[in-house]
Scaffold this active site. Structure first.
Site, PDB file in Angstrom:
ATOM      1  CB  THR A   1      -0.891   0.075   1.244  1.00 41.98           C
ATOM      2  OG1 THR A   1      -0.063   0.312   2.402  1.00 41.98           O
ATOM      3  CG2 THR A   1      -1.689  -1.203   1.435  1.00 41.98           C
ATOM      4  CG  ASP A   2       1.329   5.884  -1.433  1.00 42.55           C
ATOM      5  OD1 ASP A   2       2.274   6.041  -0.615  1.00 42.55           O
ATOM      6  OD2 ASP A   2       1.111   6.678  -2.362  1.00 42.55           O
ATOM      7  CD1 TRP A   3       4.784   5.560   4.793  1.00 42.84           C
ATOM      8  CD2 TRP A   3       4.659   4.349   2.917  1.00 42.84           C
ATOM      9  NE1 TRP A   3       5.866   4.698   4.756  1.00 42.84           N
ATOM     10  CE2 TRP A   3       5.816   3.949   3.615  1.00 42.84           C
ATOM     11  CE3 TRP A   3       4.371   3.702   1.715  1.00 42.84           C
ATOM     12  CZ2 TRP A   3       6.684   2.952   3.156  1.00 42.84           C
ATOM     13  CZ3 TRP A   3       5.228   2.708   1.250  1.00 42.84           C
ATOM     14  CH2 TRP A   3       6.363   2.347   1.973  1.00 42.84           C
TER      15      TRP A   3
END
Ligand SMILES: *[C@@H]1O[C@H](CO)[C@@H](O)[C@H](O)[C@H]1NC(C)=O
Ligand SMILES: *[C@@H]1O[C@H](CO)[C@@H](O)[C@H](O)[C@H]1NC(C)=O
Ligand SMILES: *[C@@H]1O[C@H](CO)[C@@H](O)[C@H](O)[C@H]1NC(C)=O
Ligand SMILES: *[C@@H]1O[C@H](CO)[C@@H](O)[C@H](O)[C@H]1NC(C)=O
Ligand SMILES: *[C@@H]1O[C@H](CO)[C@@H](O)[C@H](O)[C@H]1NC(C)=O
Ligand SMILES: *[C@@H]1O[C@H](CO)[C@@H](O)[C@H](O)[C@H]1NC(C)=O
Ligand SMILES: *[C@@H]1O[C@H](CO)[C@@H](O)[C@H](O)[C@H]1NC(C)=O
Ligand SMILES: *[C@@H]1O[C@H](CO)[C@@H](O)[C@H](O)[C@H]1NC(C)=O
Ligand SMILES: *[C@@H]1O[C@H](CO)[C@@H](O)[C@H](O)[C@H]1NC(C)=O
Ligand SMILES: *[C@@H]1O[C@H](CO)[C@@H](O)[C@H](O)[C@H]1NC(C)=O
Ligand SMILES: *[C@@H]1O[C@H](CO)[C@@H](O)[C@H](O)[C@H]1NC(C)=O
Length: 861
Positions: free
Chosen positions: A279-281
């Site tokens: 996932t992106d942050w």
């Protein structure tokens, strides 16, 4: 707002029905890696071997970040101490080590695109990979193909390459190979449709005063997805990329990191991706839902930064124990992570991180967020090697000469030189004076956000040009005015100068920082900091004014580009730490410019279409961006609407000239296309889950505060999950087939890395003669375009290119092939690529609009 699993289904379904919003169809089960592609098979076998020896908690540890700022890297997973594996370190950025020290600041992806040079893309990737490796980093968070650059004002376009899928895809693949050959896992990001900063995250939007409860939805039709946005990701998978980062935005009203159609169908099944999806942050919005939809790793692991909670971690352990997430799915997550790890050779050359993202002090807290674990965190290892050379070389090669009325190259005997504009000088606070490069002070060599890196130094144009002049026997006067509002002083210097070098810029970046009122995305596509007035003032006072631009993308130059006193225009993009040396080498003719514009220079913002959405348009629900322009972005749109640009995509001058002749097309004996049929293998079973009591915290284990562990507080699963929605009846919310680990029917377009292997069969060879007709050696970028025919297809689309060096008078026969993919369209009803009956044409030339050679292609069976 954080969506639980149930809400995800209910909300998206009801909103979609209520308002007829775009909808993303379910696709389950999540394909398991099979190690089929030869390139992955060894790594896969080793991954299966080690994962078979892991307990559930150990597998879960690999899938889950330990929390924001809880270890030294921007993202770090849990470890498997029993098998000697410490946590996997993930670090920004696509152009160097963010928060590093004694490491390099490379040119941006945008500049790599402007070189049109596969080899330089590879070498830059390899040099970056070496630096990451030497700091103990396992995963570099780059390169970028999302954004691809749908809108010229998109804030992060410069992190990627170009608004063309082929230019982006080729250079993306080379960058990945470079990084991974250096032993570091590359990340293709942000998957997908991440084309604007506005509304990408709810909390960020709320901070800016927009009232929304869900992030922006990029609504993209299937054909556009395949022919434009997904294309470079297919190249990334084909290049063997180890990881893919799913994006903040929704696609058809389903979040990037839980969109089963995107992750399960397109990425893992159709493209055959064998690595892992992280996932992106802060892009993670559910536990079970995202797991079944294909997400393999949660970053940075916690639900909101430092809340000590996770969608994975104990929740994932619980979800397997309570039978919601099948064990084969967690096995697959761990196998994918370890496959990437072995594939690039981490096991052979891995060292623990020897730096901290959170401090430059030698001693500090290992767990910075909670100030625990005092130790030596920085060894200040110098990892730069001789990378300044490749940095300078990419800077030079990416310089695009847009106009030249004989003013360039400079000889050094011009007489007095004026250097004008803040963009020539240094940031008064130092090259790294603004955190994450979040300002526009001094020369622009890197734009802002998590896509930046720390400079070890930054050679400014002022410095390099001054040295240039002072190194000569006759020292002509040289004066610099770097205050963009000191127009009187500029006028005075310009009127005394034989040549005036004007430096101007335009900046952009990531949405978490606002610079001069720009919330990541650009508010306009004009110059920053009074740039137009600087140019006007100088050109009114000097008939030999040369404009040099450092910009993140196109800017409007219509007011001044044809002014006769402006004798040359140069675009230098974001060249990194060697900026001044690179531009001086080009201006003074030691390097003949050969860069080509990686985007179109239009006469107005409107000419580009694809407006950014900057006001909410769906109440407090997800703002809706319909990609109605389809694939008509940048040059494809200008061509379609007969909009004449000032400088077109692919355009760039040289100090020499080239001639094109002798087009030849040769049909190659490719076999017929065979849609893939049959079934996959069944999901392998790699272990026994056992009882909940195996997974409670070990006796006496000392926890770091807020740290995410895989273990449970108690054998009571509900209590361990501590989720108010826990235990809602499975049948109501597990999508059909999501738990099915049996053999699955294969998709016709699948079968190899990057799709059906037949797509990459070569159908034609196209060749042309290119001659250097000038007096100096130079680089040319021959470009091969095709017209696919049909009522709603672009006039031409780029399909191949090379950068070649020719001596004066030298001619070469340049030859390139066209693959089946190059000549196909995505057939929505067949869900496969197909070559239509429309006549196909090929074009060869020096830009998207200078295509002197053309021919029709024979019909393909
Ligand atoms: C989005 O919706 C369009 C239109 O129905 C469809 O063609 C496309 O495949 C969908 N994409 C995703 C990722 O759901
Ligand atoms: C896994 O366990 C098997 C059997 O105990 C052993 O032979 C093998 O070396 C182990 N592999 C790894 C990578 O730990
Ligand atoms: C999970 O990772 C953490 C942090 O590295 C470590 O302390 C813990 O022992 C690991 N748990 C297991 C089951 O290996
Ligand atoms: C957002 O809009 C909702 C619904 O109109 C309203 O109840 C809420 O107070 C608004 N929130 C903010 C921060 O303006
Ligand atoms: C499990 O996930 C839910 C959200 O789905 C969250 O509220 C809860 O805190 C998580 N539990 C743990 C132990 O992290
Ligand atoms: C840091 O880098 C040095 C030199 O490359 C290496 O020997 C060391 O193992 C690395 N990590 C640590 C924690 O020292
Ligand atoms: C465009 O934005 C830049 C940066 O904020 C600003 O300096 C400039 O004045 C703006 N241009 C116009 C025409 O408003
Ligand atoms: C060009 O520069 C000369 C000074 O060298 C000036 O007299 C003239 O007005 C300028 N022309 C324009 C169009 O600004
Ligand atoms: C600029 O003006 C000077 C003085 O009138 C003249 O000698 C020179 O040729 C002009 N240069 C250009 C590039 O027009
Ligand atoms: C688990 O126990 C720890 C230590 O008592 C506590 O801080 C934490 O909140 C508990 N987690 C949950 C999800 O209840
Ligand atoms: C299983 O565990 C997951 C993760 O905590 C939870 O979301 C889900 O509701 C649980 N399902 C059942 C049927 O207990």
């Amino acid at each position: 707002m954080k969506l639980g699993w149930l809400e995800f289904v209910a909300v998206t379904a009801s909103v979609a029905q209520a308002k007829d919003l775009a909808y993303s169809p379910p696709y389950y089960p999540s394909p398991w890696a099979d190690g089929q592609p030869a390139e992955w098979s060894d790594a896969y076998k080793r991954a299966v071997d080690i994962v078979s020896n892991m307990t559930l908690a150990e597998k879960v540890n690999l899938t889950t970040g330990t929390g924001w700022q809880l270890e030294e890297c921007v993202g770090q997973t849990g470890s498997v101490p029993r098998l000697g594996i410490w946590g996997i370190c993930l670090q920004d950025s696509p152009l160097g080590i963010r928060y590093g020290d004694h490491s390099s600041g490379f040119p941006a992806g945008l500049n790599v695109a402007a070189t049109w040079d596969r080899k330089l893309a590879y070498l830059r990737g390899e040099a970056m990979g070496q630096e990451f490796n030497d700091k103990g980093i396992d995963v570099q968070l780059g390169p970028v193909a999302g954004p691809i650059g749908r809108s010229p004002d998109g804030g992060r376009n410069w992190e990627g390459f170009a608004p063309d899928p082929v230019l982006t895809g080729v250079l993306m693949a080379e960058t990945i190979k470079g990084i991974q050959d250096a032993g570091v896992i590359a990340t293709a990001k942000h998957y997908i449709g991440n084309e604007q900063e506005h509304f990408r995250q709810v909390s960020e939007a709320l901070d800016y005063g927009y009232n929304i409860t869900e992030t922006v939805s990029s609504n993209i039709d299937d054909k556009t997805m395949h022919e434009l946005y997904l294309w470079p990701f297919a190249d990334a998978v084909r290049a063997g990329v180890g990881s893919v980062m799913c994006s903040y935005n929704q696609i058809n009203n389903s979040y990037g990191c839980q969109n089963s159609y995107l992750l399960n169908n397109l990425l893992k099944h159709e493209l055959g991706f064998q690595g892992f999806v992280m996932t992106d942050w802060g892009a993670h919005h559910s536990g079970v839902a995202s797991t079944l939809a294909g997400t393999d790793m949660s970053m940075p692991g916690d639900i909101s930064f430092d809340d000590g909670m996770s969608y994975f971690g104990p929740n994932l352990t619980v979800a397997v124990l309570n039978g919601t997430v099948p064990e084969w799915r967690v096995d697959d997550m761990a196998v994918r992570i370890m496959s990437a790890f072995y594939k690039v050779g981490r096991d052979r050359q891995r060292t623990p991180p020897n730096f901290s993202s959170w401090t430059n002090d030698e001693y500090s807290y290992a767990h910075s967020a909670v100030q625990e674990g005092w130790k030596q965190v920085n060894q200040h290892i110098n990892v730069q090697c001789n990378h300044s050379e490749i940095i300078r070389e990419v800077g030079e090669a990416s310089t695009v000469l847009l106009k030249n009325k004989g003013a360039l190259p400079l000889t050094g005997d011009e007489g007095s030189v004026g250097i004008l504009g803040e963009d020539a000088g240094s940031n008064p606070y130092g090259a790294n004076g603004c955190e994450d490069r979040g300002c526009d002070d001094g020369t622009l060599a890197m734009a802002w956000g998590s896509g930046s890196a720390e400079f070890p130094y930054l050679v400014t144009p002022e410095q390099a040009i001054q040295n240039e002049i002072l190194n000569r026997d006759v020292k002509h006067p040289v004066y610099a005015v770097t205050d963009n509002w000191a127009l009187d002083q500029m006028a005075s210097i310009a009127s005394q100068s034989d040549v005036s070098l004007v430096f101007v810029n335009a900046n952009a970046g990531e949405g978490f920082l606002v610079v001069d009122g720009n919330e990541g995305d650009r508010n306009n596509i004009t110059l920053w900091k009074n740039g137009e007035n600087v140019i006007k003032t100088v050109s009114e006072n000097c008939n030999n004014t040369i404009v040099i631009m450092h910009t993140v993308g196109p800017v409007l130059i219509d007011q001044w580009y044809d002014n006769p006193n402006i004798t040359a225009i140069v675009w230098a993009g974001l060249p990194g730490q060697e900026s001044g040396n690179a531009i001086a080498n080009v201006l003074y003719g030691r390097v003949n410019p050969g860069g080509k514009s990686p985007f179109t220079w239009g006469k107005s913002r409107e000419a580009y279409g694809a407006p950014l959405l900057t006001e909410t348009n769906n109440g407090i629900g997800a703002p809706q961006v319909d990609f109605t322009e389809g694939q008509f972005i940048d040059y494809r749109r200008f061509d379609k609407y007969n909009e004449t640009p000032i400088y077109e995509f692919g355009y760039g001058l040289s100090y020499t000239t080239f001639n094109y002749s002798n087009l030849h097309v040769q049909a190659l004996n490719a076999s017929r296309y065979v849609p893939t049929t049959g079934k996959t293998s069944a999901a392998p079973k790699l272990g026994e889950v056992g009882k909940a009591s195996n997974y409670v915290f070990p006796d006496g284990f000392e926890r770091t505060t807020k740290f995410i562990y895989p273990w449970l507080n108690s054998t009571d699963l509900k209590e361990s999950a501590n989720d108010p929605e826990y235990g809602l009846e499975i049948s109501k919310y597990i999508p059909e087939n999501a738990q099915d680990g049996s053999a699955q029917p294969r998709l016709p377009a699948s079968g190899g890395q990057g799709g059906n292997t037949g797509l990459y069969d070569e159908l034609f060879r196209v060749s042309a003669t290119i001659k250097n007709t000038g007096k100096v050696a130079g680089d040319e970028v021959p470009q091969l375009y095709v017209s696919l025919g049909g009522p709603n297809e672009p006039k031409v689309v780029l399909r191949n290119f090379d950068r070649i060096t020719l001596q004066p008078g030298q001619e070469v026969v340049w030859s390139k092939t066209l693959t089946r993919r190059d000549l196909s369209n995505w057939d929505v009803s067949a869900q496969d690529w197909a070559i239509t009956q429309h006549t196909k044409k090929v074009f060869v030339g020096s830009s998207s609009r200078k295509l002197p050679l053309r021919a029709s292609l024979p019909r393909v069976q």
